[in-house]
Design a protein around this motif. Structure first.
Motif, mmCIF file in Angstrom:
data_model
loop_
_atom_site.group_PDB
_atom_site.id
_atom_site.type_symbol
_atom_site.label_atom_id
_atom_site.label_comp_id
_atom_site.label_asym_id
_atom_site.label_seq_id
_atom_site.Cartn_x
_atom_site.Cartn_y
_atom_site.Cartn_z
ATOM 1 N N PRO A 428 -52.998 -96.876 46.827
ATOM 2 C CA PRO A 428 -52.161 -97.406 47.906
ATOM 3 C C PRO A 428 -50.794 -96.743 48.060
ATOM 4 O O PRO A 428 -50.167 -96.891 49.093
ATOM 5 N N ASP A 429 -50.312 -95.998 47.019
ATOM 6 C CA ASP A 429 -48.911 -95.587 47.057
ATOM 7 C C ASP A 429 -48.699 -94.089 47.105
ATOM 8 O O ASP A 429 -47.550 -93.637 47.080
ATOM 9 N N ARG A 452 -40.804 -99.340 51.593
ATOM 10 C CA ARG A 452 -41.567 -100.408 52.256
ATOM 11 C C ARG A 452 -40.640 -101.218 53.167
ATOM 12 O O ARG A 452 -39.572 -101.684 52.764
ATOM 13 N N PHE A 454 -40.795 -104.491 55.826
ATOM 14 C CA PHE A 454 -41.584 -105.637 56.245
ATOM 15 C C PHE A 454 -41.267 -106.005 57.688
ATOM 16 O O PHE A 454 -40.184 -105.713 58.206
ATOM 17 N N VAL A 467 -46.535 -104.757 57.417
ATOM 18 C CA VAL A 467 -45.891 -103.884 56.425
ATOM 19 C C VAL A 467 -45.965 -102.452 56.933
ATOM 20 O O VAL A 467 -46.967 -102.047 57.550
ATOM 21 N N ARG A 468 -44.912 -101.682 56.664
ATOM 22 C CA ARG A 468 -44.947 -100.232 56.848
ATOM 23 C C ARG A 468 -44.476 -99.569 55.562
ATOM 24 O O ARG A 468 -43.461 -99.972 54.986
ATOM 25 N N ASP A 469 -45.190 -98.527 55.142
ATOM 26 C CA ASP A 469 -44.761 -97.712 54.003
ATOM 27 C C ASP A 469 -44.354 -96.338 54.524
ATOM 28 O O ASP A 469 -45.194 -95.579 55.031
ATOM 29 N N ASP A 488 -50.156 -102.038 53.730
ATOM 30 C CA ASP A 488 -49.778 -101.751 52.346
ATOM 31 C C ASP A 488 -50.814 -100.926 51.609
ATOM 32 O O ASP A 488 -50.687 -100.679 50.403
ATOM 33 N N THR A 494 -52.202 -106.728 56.613
ATOM 34 C CA THR A 494 -50.838 -106.198 56.697
ATOM 35 C C THR A 494 -50.704 -105.067 57.694
ATOM 36 O O THR A 494 -49.595 -104.628 57.992
ATOM 37 N N GLN A 497 -53.698 -99.646 58.544
ATOM 38 C CA GLN A 497 -53.775 -98.570 57.543
ATOM 39 C C GLN A 497 -53.782 -97.179 58.194
ATOM 40 O O GLN A 497 -54.028 -96.179 57.518
#
Length: 506
Positions: A428-429, A452, A454, A467-469, A488, A494, A497
């Motif tokens: 995920p990261d 991250r 929110f 959520v945005r990364d 996420d 969230t 993707q």
């Protein structure tokens, strides 16, 4: 090229009455008429939509209307108050849209927007803004732009579709309109109809001499005004309290050097008036009256109150190229149509104040050349969502007291809307290894993140779990981009993707 707006206010007397009564006004669906006297007869001079739907009409006897509509609300008309209200409305339009504006009683305004429409984003945008602002205060208005006041006036009142009449379209716009659209005396259209003329197109191109011999000169004059063959000057509305100076010339002038010299003379006289009142100009209206009854208008805006002679003169002379003197100018006026109290002391003279560069002259020069709406600076807004954390403010607006967080740098160019990209990343990261944007595949050499962000759940429920990364990435050529993943990387609630690009670093 002359461009004139005719604003038609079909329900002006009734709507002005409702605004004056405020909370005491009758319900909109209650039939209401205003009455006045013509000789000994009391007739209906205005009615609302509910009364018109029940059969009331302007010109009907008041007793007939009362007999026709049970419970009809009958009130006295106030022609003097309506005319005064039109003058006040013309002053408002003059301050907002163009320096040459006059009331067009009993039901409208006339605004010369030549050279001013671009300040509102064009003629269509200007008409939309005008109608929307009137609607917000309970006034119904319909505006039309045309090369002449006569054409704009006719189309606004007798054609519910047209809004913009271009040069060369006057004949087509007027041909099918009734004779009343020419603003003729009441008895003249009836006399023309007895001769078989029903529309403007029936008489527009007929020989003038027989018509003038039978019906008088007024018919020809109104036709010439509508088609642009005769001048119809506007008389700008004036507020008595507005600082204003005037110069009348024994002989018409027209050379650019002469215009510049007298612009300086008028600016000097106006600065004297402003100083005596403790004011500074925020907007100048320079009107040049030509010998052919046309007015050349120049409007100059200022970012802050000013009464510096050299500065005002320069701003005026920069606009001389927009003035067409024609056969000469025989009168000039210069007015500070917007003025505010002015603190005469320079910043360096105030105790404890630091001397700061004065860029207001640069701001004024640029704003008057490219348009004040195109000149702005950016200010921070309290929001974590990037596209919501910035807003436009006036170039010389006071500091907002807000600043962006220094924890994570932001791109120098933020896109209006994030653009989708094709990429691959280990969830995920992990950052992506490459991405394809606008048909170009880019290999990522370095990356930093994720940061991250929110959703702002207080705005709407859909952002409760959003959520945005964000990742800062650099490709093989050294270009740096700002990418984010919607979600996420684990929970589908969230976000989708999917990956997007949101900005570019310097």
């Amino acid at each position: 090229m002359r461009r004139v707006v005719s604003l038609f206010l079909p329900n002006w007397p009734v709507e002005r009455l409702r605004r004056r009564l405020g909370g005491d006004a009758p319900p909109p669906d209650a039939p209401l008429v205003l009455t006045g006297r013509v000789g000994r007869k009391r007739i209906v001079t205005a009615c609302n939509a509910a009364a018109a739907a029940c059969g009331a009409r302007v010109g009907m006897a008041a007793t007939q209307a009362q007999a026709l509509i049970p419970g009809l609300d009958v009130r006295e008309a106030d022609p003097a108050g309506d005319a005064d209200g039109l003058d006040r409305l013309a002053l408002w339009a003059m301050h907002r849209y163009a320096p040459v504006c006059q009331a067009d009683p009993p039901d409208g305004l006339a605004i010369d927007i030549s050279g001013a429409a671009h300040l509102m984003g064009g003629e269509t945008a200007l008409l939309h803004d005008l109608a929307a602002r009137l609607e917000r205060v309970g006034v119904t208005g319909r505006g039309v732009v045309a090369p002449t006041l006569g054409a704009a006036h006719a189309v606004a009142r007798f054609n519910g579709e047209a809004r913009i009449v271009q040069d060369g379209e006057i004949d087509a716009a007027l041909a099918r309109l009734p004779l009343e659209a020419l603003r003729l005396p009441a008895e003249l259209p009836a006399a023309l109809r007895r001769m078989g003329f029903d529309r403007i197109g029936d008489i527009a191109h007929r020989p003038r001499a027989p018509l003038q011999l039978r019906f008088g000169a007024e018919l020809g004059r109104r036709l010439d005004q509508a088609y642009g063959r005769a001048a119809e000057p506007l008389s700008p509305v004036e507020a008595p309290e507005t600082p204003r100076v005037e110069r009348v010339f024994a002989e018409p002038i027209g050379a650019a050097e002469t215009l510049a010299r007298y612009a300086g003379i008028l600016a000097e006289a106006l600065c004297g008036q402003l100083e005596s009142r403790g004011l500074g100009a925020r907007r100048l209206d320079w009107l040049c009256y030509r010998v052919d009854n046309r007015i050349e208008a120049v409007r100059v805006g200022l970012a802050q109150p000013v009464r510096d002679l050299r500065r005002l003169s320069r701003l005026l002379t920069d606009r001389i190229g927009t003035i067409e003197p024609g056969f000469g100018i025989d009168r000039m006026t210069l007015a500070a149509s917007a003025a505010e109290p002015l603190d005469w002391r320079p910043a360096a003279a105030r105790l404890g104040a630091e001397a700061t560069p004065d860029v207001s002259m640069l701001v004024d020069t640029l704003a008057n050349r490219i348009g004040a709406d195109r000149l702005y600076r950016l200010a921070a807004v309290e929001s974590d969502v990037p596209e919501r954390s910035i807003r436009k403010v006036a170039a010389l607006a006071a500091p907002t007291g807000m600043a962006w967080s220094p924890d994570w740098p932001r791109p120098t160019r933020l896109f209006r809307r994030p653009e989708p990209v094709e990429t691959m990343a280990l969830l995920p990261d992990n950052p992506p290894t490459h991405f394809t944007w606008r048909g170009v595949r880019r290999r990522i050499r370095r990356a930093d993140g994720p940061e991250r962000i929110f959703g702002e759940w207080g705005r709407r429920d859909a952002e409760m779990w959003a959520v945005r990364d964000y990742f800062q990435v650099e490709d093989d050529t050294g270009e740096r981009f700002w990418l984010f993943r919607a979600g996420d990387g684990e929970d589908a609630t969230t976000g989708s993707q999917a990956w997007f690009i949101h900005g570019l670093f310097g």
